[in-house]
Design an enzyme around this catalytic site. Structure first.
Site, PDB file in Angstrom:
ATOM      1  N   GLU A 281      18.051 -16.894  14.541  1.00  0.00           N
ATOM      2  CA  GLU A 281      18.316 -17.225  15.943  1.00  0.00           C
ATOM      3  C   GLU A 281      18.959 -18.592  16.100  1.00  0.00           C
ATOM      4  OE1 GLU A 281      15.489 -15.624  18.405  1.00  0.00           O
ATOM      5  OE2 GLU A 281      16.418 -16.329  20.258  1.00  0.00           O
ATOM      6  N   GLU A 284      22.442 -18.198  15.192  1.00  0.00           N
ATOM      7  CA  GLU A 284      23.147 -17.471  16.248  1.00  0.00           C
ATOM      8  C   GLU A 284      23.520 -18.424  17.384  1.00  0.00           C
ATOM      9  OE1 GLU A 284      20.676 -14.442  17.960  1.00  0.00           O
ATOM     10  OE2 GLU A 284      22.300 -13.506  19.085  1.00  0.00           O
ATOM     11  N   CYS A 301      12.142 -12.211  21.323  1.00  0.00           N
ATOM     12  CA  CYS A 301      10.998 -11.734  20.538  1.00  0.00           C
ATOM     13  C   CYS A 301       9.876 -11.188  21.389  1.00  0.00           C
ATOM     14  CB  CYS A 301      10.486 -12.853  19.641  1.00  0.00           C
ATOM     15  SG  CYS A 301      10.219 -14.376  20.527  1.00  0.00           S
ATOM     16  N   SER A 321      19.583 -12.995  22.650  1.00  0.00           N
ATOM     17  CA  SER A 321      19.782 -13.006  21.205  1.00  0.00           C
ATOM     18  C   SER A 321      19.654 -11.578  20.713  1.00  0.00           C
ATOM     19  CB  SER A 321      18.706 -13.878  20.549  1.00  0.00           C
ATOM     20  OG  SER A 321      18.556 -13.532  19.197  1.00  0.00           O
ATOM     21  N   LYS A 360       4.465  -4.317  22.252  1.00  0.00           N
ATOM     22  CA  LYS A 360       4.996  -4.037  20.918  1.00  0.00           C
ATOM     23  C   LYS A 360       4.692  -2.615  20.475  1.00  0.00           C
ATOM     24  CE  LYS A 360       5.520  -8.743  19.403  1.00  0.00           C
ATOM     25  NZ  LYS A 360       6.973  -8.905  19.507  1.00  0.00           N
ATOM     26  N   GLU A 363       7.718  -1.204  21.677  1.00  0.00           N
ATOM     27  CA  GLU A 363       8.877  -1.754  20.976  1.00  0.00           C
ATOM     28  C   GLU A 363       9.127  -1.031  19.649  1.00  0.00           C
ATOM     29  OE1 GLU A 363       8.335  -5.525  19.114  1.00  0.00           O
ATOM     30  OE2 GLU A 363      10.253  -6.300  19.802  1.00  0.00           O
ATOM     31  N   GLU A 368      16.469   1.647  18.094  1.00  0.00           N
ATOM     32  CA  GLU A 368      17.265   0.526  17.573  1.00  0.00           C
ATOM     33  C   GLU A 368      16.488  -0.293  16.545  1.00  0.00           C
ATOM     34  OE1 GLU A 368      16.334   0.808  20.727  1.00  0.00           O
ATOM     35  OE2 GLU A 368      18.095   1.375  21.894  1.00  0.00           O
ATOM     36  N   CYS A 507       1.995 -15.548  23.743  1.00  0.00           N
ATOM     37  CA  CYS A 507       1.316 -14.434  23.090  1.00  0.00           C
ATOM     38  C   CYS A 507      -0.191 -14.626  22.979  1.00  0.00           C
ATOM     39  CB  CYS A 507       1.882 -14.198  21.697  1.00  0.00           C
ATOM     40  SG  CYS A 507       3.674 -14.106  21.699  1.00  0.00           S
TER      41      CYS A 507
END
Lengths: 592, 160, 623
Positions: A281, A284, A301, A321, A360, A363, A368, A507
């Protein structure tokens, strides 16, 4: 200093601050009035459950202590026969319209209704009759809604609005038919719910819970040769709470020891992947800054945040990102690099992530996120709470566990920067440590980025790194992120890089973390709801301080991974394995 | 899910805009939409939500709370049988049972051909002429069970 | 044409009074026909009568000499439609559209009274030409209904000519806010919506709050089934209520008032809006009213079909665009109400009375009524009584007077059983209570309450358990669902009542029902839940034997509860005409035309009552 008033409880005199509710005042005086729906100073459907009723001399009828303020000379009786009977009757009525299978309920042991039923002496089947029609929604991987267990306390309705600003849930219909549901009583999967699980955290009963994957993991042990587990940083900050530890007790060593006793082939730390995420990241970002790419760049994330972006701000997807979240990167690396190095067939590997997060669970199902031979990068996600369940199930006694280390096998090392991912501002700090090094060749002073820590709604910092001005912002909870997103939409955002976390606090306060219910935490302070996030955060910050390696780019296993396998950060192979894409036409209320 | 037509969307935005200077006008807006469109389905609620910055779930909660708002279209002829006390003690329960029996629907439902809806009303204040029934605003006074069939026949013929 | 100063208002009032007096006295050679425009009359032809009158008068070129107005409810609903003729105040009753020609020819033109349209006193068999001669009207005193049935409710001039805004003028020119409140306190006026809370005290709380913004809210969400008092007041004289609201606003120093009216009352709403518009036009609503610096604006908000929105905090939430769920109190609305500002919520009838009190003085008002309940109360008398309608009587009138003298007794020679006051929040009063004076505290002491004024009479053919069940069904339907005792408790109570009326209950169930009823009463959040148990408790106390019959004997003494009764054709009385069999929807009646008596199969019978209502020979009974 607030004005004090004189009150009497059960005939004993006390002095308390004026304006406190009877419930709060009584607690300060040593009385815990049985209550149910009340939560966090009125963040609920106030005075609706009628469990907290007390008798006040001179008042017409009984009084709901959660809403009624004390005044000078008030005389309160909690134990009067009238009040005791009334509280019991309210609970009995709730039980008469409630699911009866406590044994199978995931909330058994932490159910506030069961607790108050015991305390008020509710009788078996005092009232029987028809039940409100039940809706059982198991479609969303993250959250399960079972209205047969709902007591209409309204906490979840308030929480979703307060934390996320979306307000997915509402009370629908009227009277006995009332249920709490997304609009049109849709599934969470068919409404713009981001599956962050904040609603689960406040629910007093089993009406809202995560979609359990324990049986999936159990099955994996019979179908897959290598069941590998990886844990998120935030898990260790709170797992001990499930075993009676005080909030803020680090649990890393014992957590790993427990996992070592559950039959997993390898026990890894997602912090490794967090470091990996930072490399990707930060690079990036620097590439975008150099080549005129879309700025500000937004972290990706937090799957709760990604869901929100897809539902409500698809136009700013190009800003996000393309990095996968750390555990997805971890899973992809396990099934490629790790598998290859150990000559394992990726099809034989089952990756379990222990997460503080419910989003998650969704996710991992995204197509993907299936980089290796179309196998999902991560096969199962267990919340912190689910991990505690399987630890208990295996008969492991937490406080007798030794401290053990994660497996040092190719992807075992992690830095302090990876650890702090679990707190709001953590990703930003970690990224800045690496970006600084990339721009200057030197290590940043560790305290340089402390501005992005803390619980204010939006945190900002402007840094001058070797002549390059880098403006960053950090937000947590989608309600707080909205102003930043609107800025981007309007084209007036002054930032280069923004960290966005779906959950308030980050989190460590995710939808899969241990519940913080004062009624079950007699050893915590009365204001624990206001302090628990900071306490958990300090576990991660202190673990960061204890590390020798504080920066992601100094993680030797990460360095070797690039050298031996990935090549360049953001290079072709990295993109194949470690980057993802987003959906820009996600429908909020798809057809039935 | 039905897709809302552009002109309907525009009209809803107009209605919302016409009340923008009034404080908390949600009920006024929904009442107007109910009157003009005859019902307020989810697609319409989404537009209102967007325009008024109120979560859809909250709007849905309001629509399902009040009896006047309907999620589904009502019939061409809305038969409202008053079940208020004065009408009830004079036998209006039998009257609504009769309507339902002849039209083969339950109270609150609409016939499959979309022609009739039977609603149980809570006191329309016509106690002096109990039992009372309204059909699209027309009030039938002192109704008896044996007149029900004739009334339905009137509407079958396309009258009124 | 704006009214800019208090003196201009006085002048305007004087000239309107003169005009109106002339209209009724006929001194300028005119006649006035006032047609009752209450819902009952409109549904039985009054609308047609009005248009026919206007058409025919125009045909005859009399439209300038004879005025036709649709006015508020006369109250004597069982005898409508009505026309009152001025001068003379002759009252024609049960007028049909076919009578219009005669009325014009014989009375308007011919000056003769049409005998067969005059009410005949059932006791004396003598004609009663005007309301003063009719028992139904004799004991009534119109205070809340002042002007209703007399003025054209859409005409501001007529309202001004009949008392409107005199009180407002007095307040705004000679009284301070506290003085207004003192006068209302002195009058002993108590809330007419059901609670009976002293109006002056409520206003005092609000005046004592320091806030730049305060509100007056008028509760027009008259949801009690069987109640249509507020509707009639709003339809009959909306100006009186608006004036009351403005005086209240002046008293508590509010600058805006909100009407909250049921959506089920479209005519009341449109009359209200029209009245507001007319007052705005002349400047009596708006900024700097009469140049005194007093600003007051009036808005109308509609309900949307939720009985619970009659509860004041639920009402406020409804205006705020939310589900109509009540708020816990404290804080009370007078402290934190509409949009968290100090707010008073008053019933329509209460506000309608305020101008009268100010205009005539508290000393005058306290002459009426009992010691703790001053003034009058409007009742909607309904059910099994001959004279169903709207009445306004002084507090202290007995139930016997209400039911027999005014109400004309029970029709068809049936026996009086009970009268329910206060709707689903009230209880029933029986034979032993008939001589009790009607006032707030007496009714509560006897197990009921005043409520908004609905009074339903029941006779021997009503089953009191069924009545309790009916009210509980209503409550369950209308419960907002917020608090446990009401949401779940009332449902459980209804289930008990269903058990009882279906013959499935035991004596233990009766005890359990009683205990549950007290729990719901004690523990509910708002008035709806707190009073939901009243019908059950009051019928259980007053008619316990009926409950016992349902539970122990599995019988319904009044033959109402379907599972405990049957329709039976008396073979000796049956004329074998077969009419019953033809209308039976389930074909459960068998017999041979002209040959054998018809027989109902009790196993197939769905107890719809069709046969009972069509039998021309009364051969079918309920048992």
């Amino acid at each position: 200093m607030a004005k004090l008033v004189n009150i009497k409880i059960e005939g004993k005199s006390f002095q308390v601050e004026e304006g406190l509710t009877i419930l709060k005042a009584a607690k300060k005086c040593g009385f815990e009035i049985p209550s149910l729906c009340a939560f966090n100073d009125g963040k609920c459907s106030l005075a609706s459950c009628r469990v907290c009723l007390v008798e006040v001399k001179g008042a017409r009828g009984l009084v709901a202590s959660c809403a009624y303020p004390v005044n000078e000379g008030m005389e309160i009786s909690i134990s009067s026969a009238r009040a005791v009977k009334a509280r019991r009757s309210s609970v009995e009525l709730l039980l008469s319209n409630h699911s009866k299978n406590c044994q199978q309920c995931s909330k058994n042991g932490q159910c506030e209704l069961l607790h108050v039923a015991t305390i008020t002496g509710a009788r078996d089947d005092a009232y029987t009759g028809e039940l409100t029609r039940t809706t059982l929604d198991r479609l969303a991987p993250g959250i399960v809604r079972d209205t047969s267990k709902c007591i209409l306390c309204g906490r979840c309705v308030v929480r979703c609005k307060e934390a996320q600003g979306i307000g997915i849930l509402g009370q629908e219909f009227r009277g006995f038919k009332t249920i709490v549901a997304p609009a049109d009583n849709r599934s969470f999967m068919h409404s713009p719910c981001i599956q962050c699980g904040q609603c689960i955290n406040v629910c007093p009963t089993g009406a809202l819970s995560e979609n359990s994957e324990i049986s999936a993991v159990d099955k994996a042990f019979t179908t897959h040769k290598y069941v590998i587990v990886q844990t998120a940083p935030a898990v260790r900050a709170a797992i001990g709470e499930e075993f009676g530890e005080k909030i803020g007790t680090p649990g890393t060593g014992k957590m790993v020891a427990a996992l070592h006793r559950l039959g997993f082939y390898r026990v890894f730390d997602v912090n490794f992947s967090a470091d990996l995420t930072i490399i990707e990241e930060a690079n990036e970002l620097l590439l975008r800054m150099k080549n005129g790419g879309k700025l500000p760049q937004l972290t990706s994330c937090s799957p709760g945040w990604v869901n929100y972006m897809e539902y409500f701000y698809p136009d700013i997807i190009p800003h996000a990102s393309t990095c996968k979240s750390p555990h997805e990167m971890g899973g992809a690396i396990i099934k490629s690099y790790f598998a290859q190095k150990h000559n394992l067939d990726p099809k034989d590997i089952f990756v379990v992530s222990i997460m503080p997060c419910t989003a998650k669970k969704y996710e991992k199902t995204r197509p993907e996120n299936a980089a290796v031979e179309n196998l999902p990068d991560v096969d199962a996600v267990l919340t912190t709470r689910e991990l505690a369940k399987i630890i208990k199930r295996a008969g492991i006694v937490w406080n007798k566990l030794p401290d053990e280390d994660f497996d040092d096998d190719l992807i075992g090392e992690y830095s302090g920067a990876g650890v702090i991912f679990g707190v709001t501002g953590g990703v930003m700090e970690a990224a800045l440590r690496t970006a600084y090094h990339a721009l200057t060749g030197k290590e940043a002073d560790i305290v340089a980025f402390k501005e992005v820590r803390g619980l204010e709604n939006i945190k900002e910092a402007e840094l001058d790194i070797n002549g390059t001005k880098v403006r960053v912002a950090v937000s947590h909870g989608m309600k707080n992120a909205k102003p930043l997103l609107d800025q981007i939409r309007k084209g007036t955002s002054p930032y280069h890089f923004i960290e966005i976390m779906g959950c308030p606090g980050g989190c460590i306060n995710g939808g899969g973390q241990p519940f913080v219910k004062p009624v079950f935490l007699p050893n915590e302070d009365d204001d624990i709801l206001q302090t628990y996030i900071q306490k958990r955060a300090s576990v991660l910050y202190s673990e960061d301080e204890r590390q020798i390696v504080r920066q992601s780019h100094n993680n030797k296993d990460v360095i070797r991974l690039y050298k031996d396998f990935l090549g360049e950060p953001c290079g072709h192979k990295a993109h194949e394995l470690l980057h993802t894409s987003y959906v820009s036409d996600r429908v909020r209320f798809p057809g039935k | 899910m039905a897709v809302i037509q552009e002109h309907a969307k525009r009209r809803i935005k107009e209605i919302v805009a016409s009340h923008k200077d009034e404080p908390t006008p949600l009920l006024i807006v929904l009442s107007q939409i109910q009157e003009e469109f005859g019902y307020i389905p989810l697609e319409v609620q989404e537009v209102v939500s967007e325009e008024m910055n109120i979560p859809v779930a909250e709007i849905y909660g309001v629509v399902t709370f009040y009896s006047f708002f309907s999620l589904k279209p009502k019939g061409k002829y809305i038969i409202g049988v008053c079940l208020g006390t004065a009408c009830y003690v004079k036998g209006s329960q039998n009257i609504i049972d009769k309507f339902c029996e002849l039209l083969k629907i339950k109270p609150g439902e609409t016939t499959p051909d979309g022609k009739y809806t039977v609603d149980a009303l809570r006191c329309i204040g016509a106690c002096a002429i109990a039992p009372a029934v309204t059909i699209n605003g027309k009030v039938y006074a002192n109704l008896t069970v044996d007149r029900v069939e004739k009334i339905i026949k009137e509407y079958e013929g396309g009258a009124n | 044409m704006r009214i800019n100063t208090p003196q201009e208002l006085v002048n305007k009032i004087r000239s309107c009074e003169k005009c109106l007096a002339q209209k009724f006295s006929g001194e300028t050679g005119t006649k006035a026909l006032l047609v009752c425009g209450g819902l009952g009359c409109i549904s039985t032809g009054a609308g047609d009568i009005i248009s026919l009158l206007k058409t025919k008068l125009e045909e005859k070129g009399l439209q300038d000499k004879v005025s036709v107005d649709s006015v508020g409810c006369f109250g004597f609903c069982s005898q409508g439609p009505f026309i009152r003729v001025y001068p003379g105040e002759t009252l024609y009753r049960m007028v049909k559209p076919e009578d219009v020609d005669r009325i014009i020819e014989e009375d308007v033109i011919g000056g003769k009274i049409i005998e067969d349209l005059i009410y005949i006193d059932p006791k004396t068999n003598q004609p009663a030409r005007t309301e003063k001669d009719i028992d139904f009207f004799k004991k009534q005193i119109k205070i809340a209904l002042y002007g209703s049935g007399i003025i054209n409710p859409e005409n501001l001039d007529e309202a001004l000519g009949y008392g409107s805004f005199r009180a407002f003028h007095k307040v705004i020119t000679t009284m301070k806010s506290q003085e207004v409140i003192d006068e209302i306190l002195k009058s002993g006026l108590r809330g007419r919506g059901g609670g009976g809370f002293p109006t002056g005290r409520k206003w005092q709380f609000a005046l004592d709050q320091k806030s730049d913004v305060k509100y007056v809210v008028c509760n027009g969400d008259e949801g009690d089934p069987g109640a249509f008092m507020d509707r009639s007041i709003l339809e009959g004289n909306p100006f009186a209520v608006i004036e009351g609201m403005m005086i209240a606003g002046y008293a508590i120093q509010a600058t805006a008032g909100y009407f909250y009216v049921r959506a089920e009352y479209p005519l009341a709403v449109s009359r209200l809006k029209k009245a507001i518009a007319l007052l705005e036009e002349v400047g009596l609503i708006g900024d700097n009213i009469l140049g005194t610096g007093f600003n007051f604006r009036v808005y109308v908000r509609l309900g949307a079909g939720a009985f619970v929105c009659g509860e004041e905090t639920a009402l406020l939430n409804s205006i705020e665009g939310q589900r109509g769920q009540p708020r816990p109190r404290p804080p009370f609305p007078a402290v934190k109400g509409l949009w968290q500002k100090p707010t008073i919520v008053n019933n329509v009838e209460t506000l309608a009375v305020v101008p009268y009190v100010i205009r005539n003085g508290a000393d005058d008002f306290v002459k009426l009524g009992t010691e703790k309940s001053k003034g009058t109360k409007v009742f909607a008398l309904g059910g099994k009584v001959n004279n169903v309608g709207l009445v306004e009587v002084p507090m202290g009138t007995t139930l016997r007077e209400l039911i027999y003298d005014i109400g004309g007794g029970i029709p068809h020679g049936k026996k009086f059983k009970a009268i329910q006051t206060g709707g689903p929040s009230g209880g029933c009063l029986t034979e032993k209570d008939l001589d009790a004076p009607i006032d707030y505290d007496t009714l509560i002491a006897r197990g009921s309450m005043m409520g908004s004024g609905g009074a339903i009479v029941m006779d021997e053919d009503n089953c009191m358990v069924d009545v309790a069940k009916f009210y509980m069904e209503f409550i369950c339907d209308e419960s907002c669902g917020k608090c446990t005792p009401c949401r779940i408790g009332t449902k459980r109570m209804l289930e008990y009542l269903q058990k009882i009326t279906e013959g499935r209950a035991s004596l233990e169930d009766l005890d359990a029902l009683t205990e549950l009823a007290y729990a719901v009463k004690e523990n509910s959040l708002c008035g709806l839940g707190q009073t939901a148990a009243n019908p059950v408790l009051s019928t259980m106390i007053n008619f316990r034997d009926e409950y016992i019959a349902h539970v122990v004997d599995k019988k319904c003494p009044a033959h109402v509860c379907k599972k405990l009764m049957e329709y039976y054709i008396i073979p000796e009385k049956c004329k074998k005409c077969g009419k019953c069999a033809r209308v039976c929807p389930v074909s459960c009646i068998s017999g041979v035309l002209g040959k054998t008596p018809f027989l109902i199969d009790p196993l197939k019978c769905i107890k719809c009552g069709m046969c009972y209502s069509v039998c021309p020979f009364d051969s079918i009974i309920k048992r």
